[in-house]
Design an enzyme around this catalytic site. Structure first.
Site, mmCIF file in Angstrom:
data_model
loop_
_atom_site.group_PDB
_atom_site.id
_atom_site.type_symbol
_atom_site.label_atom_id
_atom_site.label_comp_id
_atom_site.label_asym_id
_atom_site.label_seq_id
_atom_site.Cartn_x
_atom_site.Cartn_y
_atom_site.Cartn_z
ATOM 1 C CG ASP A 142 -2.840 3.738 2.824
ATOM 2 O OD1 ASP A 142 -2.871 3.314 3.994
ATOM 3 O OD2 ASP A 142 -2.768 3.010 1.832
ATOM 4 C CG ASP A 162 0.247 0.978 7.047
ATOM 5 O OD1 ASP A 162 0.051 0.087 6.207
ATOM 6 O OD2 ASP A 162 1.336 1.154 7.627
ATOM 7 C CG HIS A 206 -0.396 -2.340 -1.131
ATOM 8 N ND1 HIS A 206 -1.572 -2.422 -0.423
ATOM 9 C CD2 HIS A 206 0.526 -1.869 -0.262
ATOM 10 C CE1 HIS A 206 -1.370 -2.018 0.814
ATOM 11 N NE2 HIS A 206 -0.104 -1.685 0.952
ATOM 12 C CG ASP A 207 1.338 -4.837 1.843
ATOM 13 O OD1 ASP A 207 2.273 -4.335 1.199
ATOM 14 O OD2 ASP A 207 0.808 -4.285 2.827
ATOM 15 C CD GLU A 241 -1.868 -3.320 6.842
ATOM 16 O OE1 GLU A 241 -1.314 -4.135 6.080
ATOM 17 O OE2 GLU A 241 -1.367 -2.212 7.136
#
Length: 579
Positions: A98, A199, A339-340, A266
């Site tokens: 990440d 991210d 995860h979100d 993302e």
């Protein structure tokens, strides 16, 4: 389209805090992940995406990084990380890390210096502004509720934080900041990693003027849904900002293009047209992006927590327009949870009576569309959402901030909790369910977040013992994708786009055809075959209903001139034939 390993791979996302605890402190760690590599190899995935394991005070579970080149103490050491990388590579798997560079932690050394004085050499690493009329520099709202600005007493100025106040935004206008980030990325790539998940990467460029999001002048800005709000979403000034493509092309030139890696960004509030810009093979930016359009299909006018029923026709429209826009231009990423996001079987399937068939049906969708599939840990055994009894049991900062903001605004507490049960990020973050022993075999201590009480029925040990489990269905889908180019590179055509019960589409490649038919309901349905398809006597390739039913399907599917397909609740069927 160029053929590459990352188009042909299946990615498995690990949320380290919740995957496997090796030392009994209740927190997942790197040695814990190491102990499960054979399990991941058995599943058949080719790439592991590791959520942040860097040094962090954990305000946002590792997405607030205080040192990009150290490992969080709770997760282990750099030696542990290097053993993990070696273990993955030995098993033929790759590792992507990440990359969180829209913001850092407020405990990062850069920010500690930046806040010391207005003339500090690191001041311009972040976005500082004086107040305006006794208030914040502008009216932007944080993604995590409240203002996107926080006043710092040392210099009596405000810094920008689009997320938590402990996540100050980095100033990408500063060339030195960009060079620091590129050096850090190169350091990790030289260690042997195989790429980055980036991210909120499309937020890195802000309009330098930092104008208000809302103005009473109807000719300027965006009118908010509620004029009485104090803070407003200012995305028009920082989503896909003025220099974002310039920055990504620079990153690609200086770092990414020098390695054989994969990248996925993302990207918030992007359209398929934006996606084509970020992923265009001739643009030298990213390989693929995560968009949120599908994740917003059950959100009402009030946003994420304003929940409305989704419609299958909307899901088909979103998927199809992304497939159409990126076809022969860029590349799609396919996911239904992470995860979100809440657990996909609870959100888009049926997590009670039809949990197993609906989980398999959704997996069939993900693994037979063009694009790279992403599996989120526990998805392969059909893990579900959780209903924690009290707000004090939740750990997610977004959930907690929303609860207190809505409570202070006088909203109904029961309604708030119902929204949390559906959408809280903690739904996806409950510990991985390995077996039916205490704490699901995740830890010998007290887990950092409550284990879902259904772990006694839903766990890896149970799945591995059941030949008809969700796990083995995933394994078969991954094997098919690896073996059959049509799944990766075939064209896509949606059928009956307005049907609210069935999702059907065709794939075609070099004279071969696939028909995918998915029943999204808990009722039996019938799909009518095109006469040409029926004449070609399609072979049943895979179905999520096994046993005697599966054998009957295979016999039925090979009958000449079959015109109608009866489907069980949440049934998935894939047919194949040669033109």
């Amino acid at each position: 389209m160029n053929k590459t390993w990352w188009k042909e791979s299946v990615v498995y996302q690990i949320y380290p805090r919740s995957f496997m605890d090796s030392n009994g402190d209740g927190i997942g760690d790197l040695p814990g992940i190491m102990s499960k590599l054979d399990y991941l190899q058995q599943l058949g995935v080719q790439v592991i995406w590791l959520c942040p394991v860097y040094q962090s005070p954990n305000d946002d579970n590792g997405y607030d990084i205080s040192n990009y080149q150290q490992i969080m103490d709770e997760f282990g050491t750099m030696d542990d990380w290097e053993q993990l990388l070696e273990g993955l590579h030995q098993r033929g798997m790759k590792l992507i890390m990440d990359l969180v560079v829209n913001h850092s932690s407020d405990e990062h050394a850069w920010f500690a210096e930046s806040r010391q004085s207005k003339d500090n050499p690191y001041r311009d690493y972040y976005i500082w502004r004086p107040g305006k009329d006794g208030r914040e520099p502008n009216d932007w709202a944080s993604f995590f509720s409240g203002s996107a600005w926080k006043k710092d007493a040392a210099t009596d100025e405000y810094y920008l934080h689009l997320f938590s106040s402990k996540q100050p935004d980095l100033n990408w206008e500063n060339e030195t900041v960009r060079d620091e980030i590129y050096r850090m990325m190169t350091w990790w790539l030289d260690k042997g990693i195989d790429g980055f998940r980036m991210d909120v990467i499309n937020l890195i460029s802000k309009d330098p003027a930092l104008p208000d999001a809302y103005t009473h002048d109807p000719g300027i800005g965006t009118m908010p849904p509620n004029e009485e709000q104090t803070y407003h979403f200012g995305g028009q000034h920082f989503v896909n900002g003025p220099r974002v493509h310039e920055y990504l092309q620079e990153m690609n030139e200086k770092v990414l293009s020098r390695y054989d890696i994969m990248t996925v960004g993302e990207t918030v509030n992007v359209t398929p047209e934006d996606g084509a810009l970020y992923t265009g093979e001739d643009r030298n930016e990213l390989n693929m992006v995560f968009h949120f359009e599908l994740m917003g299909v059950d959100s009402g006018p009030g946003g994420k927590w304003d929940i409305r029923p989704w419609r299958l026709s909307e899901i088909k429209e979103i998927i199809s327009k992304w497939q159409t826009m990126l076809h022969n231009k860029g590349w799609n990423s396919n996911y239904l949870n992470n995860h979100d996001q809440p657990r996909m079987v609870s959100r888009f399937g049926n997590d009670s009576v039809y949990r197993k068939p609906s989980a398999k049906m959704l997996a069939t969708l993900l693994h037979t569309l063009p694009g790279t599939p992403y599996i989120y840990q526990g998805e392969e055994i059909g893990m579900t959402n959780i209903r924690l009894s009290a707000i004090e049991d939740y750990r997610d900062i977004e959930t907690l901030n929303m609860y207190h903001e809505y409570k202070d605004a006088g909203k109904n507490l029961d309604q708030i909790m119902e929204s949390i049960y559906v959408k809280s990020r903690d739904n996806a973050r409950t510990p991985m369910q390995w077996d039916d022993s205490a704490q699901a075999g995740f830890t010998k201590g007290m887990p950092w977040l409550t284990v879902n009480p259904n772990y006694t029925e839903i766990n890896v040990e149970e799945a591995l013992a059941d030949p008809d489990s969700i796990f083995y269905y995933y394994q078969r889908l991954i094997e098919l994708r690896r073996a059959e180019p049509i799944i990766v590179y075939g064209d896509y055509t949606v059928l009956q786009p307005d049907d609210e019960q069935l999702f059907a589409y065709m794939r075609s490649y070099e004279g071969q055809k696939l028909l995918v038919v998915l029943n999204f309901t808990d009722q039996a349905q019938v799909f009518l075959l095109d006469e040409e398809v029926a004449y070609n006597q399609p072979e049943l390739w895979i179905s999520n209903y096994g046993g005697d039913h599966g054998r009957a399907l295979a016999q039925e599917a090979n009958m000449h001139n079959l015109r109608s397909l009866p489907l069980e609740p949440y049934e998935a069927r894939v047919y194949r034939w040669q033109e």
